[in-house]
Structure formats: C-alpha cells, structure tokens
Design a protein around this motif. Structure first.
Motif, mmCIF file in Angstrom:
data_model
loop_
_atom_site.group_PDB
_atom_site.id
_atom_site.type_symbol
_atom_site.label_atom_id
_atom_site.label_comp_id
_atom_site.label_asym_id
_atom_site.label_seq_id
_atom_site.Cartn_x
_atom_site.Cartn_y
_atom_site.Cartn_z
ATOM 1 N N ALA A 46 0.850 -1.195 0.000
ATOM 2 C CA ALA A 46 0.000 0.000 0.000
ATOM 3 C C ALA A 46 0.884 1.244 0.000
ATOM 4 O O ALA A 46 2.002 1.223 0.518
ATOM 5 N N VAL A 47 0.357 2.327 -0.586
ATOM 6 C CA VAL A 47 1.097 3.581 -0.703
ATOM 7 C C VAL A 47 0.185 4.739 -0.320
ATOM 8 O O VAL A 47 -0.990 4.773 -0.701
ATOM 9 N N PHE A 48 0.718 5.692 0.438
ATOM 10 C CA PHE A 48 0.073 6.987 0.665
ATOM 11 C C PHE A 48 0.811 8.001 -0.202
ATOM 12 O O PHE A 48 1.911 8.442 0.141
ATOM 13 N N PRO A 49 0.245 8.415 -1.342
ATOM 14 C CA PRO A 49 0.957 9.338 -2.222
ATOM 15 C C PRO A 49 0.799 10.825 -1.865
ATOM 16 O O PRO A 49 1.550 11.654 -2.362
ATOM 17 N N PHE A 80 -3.630 -0.455 -5.216
ATOM 18 C CA PHE A 80 -3.689 -0.797 -6.632
ATOM 19 C C PHE A 80 -4.838 -1.756 -6.943
ATOM 20 O O PHE A 80 -4.788 -2.493 -7.928
ATOM 21 N N TRP A 81 -5.880 -1.719 -6.108
ATOM 22 C CA TRP A 81 -7.094 -2.501 -6.331
ATOM 23 C C TRP A 81 -8.252 -1.691 -5.761
ATOM 24 O O TRP A 81 -8.397 -1.562 -4.545
ATOM 25 N N ASP A 82 -9.081 -1.097 -6.655
ATOM 26 C CA ASP A 82 -10.088 -0.121 -6.250
ATOM 27 C C ASP A 82 -11.035 -0.616 -5.155
ATOM 28 O O ASP A 82 -11.312 0.112 -4.193
ATOM 29 N N ALA A 83 -11.565 -1.818 -5.285
ATOM 30 C CA ALA A 83 -12.527 -2.321 -4.295
ATOM 31 C C ALA A 83 -11.871 -2.435 -2.914
ATOM 32 O O ALA A 83 -12.473 -2.090 -1.890
ATOM 33 N N ARG A 84 -10.647 -2.918 -2.865
ATOM 34 C CA ARG A 84 -9.926 -3.028 -1.589
ATOM 35 C C ARG A 84 -9.656 -1.642 -1.017
ATOM 36 O O ARG A 84 -9.808 -1.412 0.188
ATOM 37 N N ILE A 88 -10.650 -0.216 2.674
ATOM 38 C CA ILE A 88 -9.685 0.327 3.632
ATOM 39 C C ILE A 88 -10.050 1.748 4.048
ATOM 40 O O ILE A 88 -9.854 2.134 5.205
ATOM 41 N N ARG A 89 -10.635 2.515 3.136
ATOM 42 C CA ARG A 89 -11.048 3.887 3.469
ATOM 43 C C ARG A 89 -12.274 3.906 4.376
ATOM 44 O O ARG A 89 -12.563 4.913 5.008
#
Length: 191
Positions: A46-49, A80-84, A88-89
């Motif tokens: 996971a990345v926080f950009p 990098f997986w929209d549903a996931r 998470i949000r």
C-alpha cells in the motif's frame, strides 16, 4: 505509515547545511509504503501518495532541536485494487470520512552514525496517538545536477507500526497487524 517526510526532515540535521535553509518536501520523489500480510498467503503493498511536511526548525549543529510535522491524506491510500482501497477507506480500517488525516509530530532525534539517526515522535491515526520510532538513513545531500542552486536531500526511513494500537483492528490477526513501513523522501532547498 505516514511518518515518512517527518522523519526524513529530521534526518536533514545530520548533514552540513544551513540552519536557515528553506527545505520543502518534493512529493514527486517521495512515498510512504507499507505491507500487510494477507491470511498468510501473500503481502499486499500500500502507498500513501499525498503527504505534506512542515519543517519548523533545523540546525545541523544542534540536531536535537530540529522539529517537523507531517500530514497524510488518509483517503489517498492505494493498494492498486479499487474495491480493496474503498474498503480500507471505510469504517473497518481508516474511516476517512471521520478521520481524513494521519499525522506525525517529531519528538526526539538521536544520531546513531555518520549517516543514520533514530527519530521518535507521535503518530496519530483515527484520533489515537501513539509513540513511534523510525530508523533514518541519509542517502545523499548535494546540489541538484539539474539546478546547482538547489540543494536536494534524500532519505530512507524504516520501522514497524502495529495497526491495532490505533484502533484499526478489523480481521486481526488473520490480516497482519504489524506493518513494515518504508519511507523514501526527497527534500529540496532553493536557498
């Protein structure tokens, strides 16, 4: 997770640069990256950009007096997986509707070598604040090869965060609780 720029800014104090320098985070060359174990089968990256940093004081001769704060847009997380990402949000994990930011405020900075430091500070996720310690390595501090009037400082920070300590405990322990974090940061100084 988001500690990245904060810890990196502190690490600047390890290099011979002017105390009055106006250092700013270069978001195009910075990232907060972490991994989560998924049921023992794999690790999800996971990345926080979207991260901002304020360097409030910096004196290479007085490292212990450096201070900075970092703010991460929690909703910017991507696996990098929209549903996931949407899950998470949501309320099971980051609950960004109620807690849109993750913050880190520096505390003690201790030099551990010529190009290393230990940075402690307060990390806040979902309004829960816990102390966190990161190991920082100075990769390089030098003039930019594309603009010799600009100083660039690059750092790598590493550490671990236990998400359950911040109330992010959904599906624990099946989904990993201790998250290895790597923060790569570049800071620029236009003098």
């Amino acid at each position: 997770m988001i500690l990245r720029s904060i810890a990196l800014a502190s690490t600047l104090a390890l290099a011979p640069v002017a105390a009055s320098a106006n250092w700013q985070l270069d978001p195009s060359h910075s990232a907060v990256v972490f991994e989560v174990e998924h049921l023992g089968y794999s690790n999800v990256t996971a990345v926080f950009p979207e991260v901002a940093a304020d360097i409030e004081s910096f004196d290479p001769e007085n490292l212990e007096n450096a201070s900075f704060s970092v703010t991460i847009d929690a909703g910017s997380i991507t696996t990098f997986w929209d549903a996931r990402d949407e899950h998470i949000r949501g309320g099971d994990f980051l609950d960004v509707a109620n807690y849109p930011e993750i913050t880190f405020v520096s505390g003690e900075i201790t030099r551990t070598g010529d190009d290393t430091a230990e940075i402690t500070g307060d990390l806040t996720i979902r309004d829960v604040t816990q102390p966190v310690t990161l190991q920082a390595k100075i990769n390089k501090i030098a003039p930019s090869p594309m603009n010799p009037d600009q100083q660039v400082a690059g750092f790598t920070l590493t550490g671990e965060i236990d998400r359950t300590e911040f109330g992010v405990d959904a599906y624990a322990p099946a989904i990993g609780t201790v998250l290895p974090v790597t923060i790569n940061v570049e800071l620029n100084n236009e003098g």
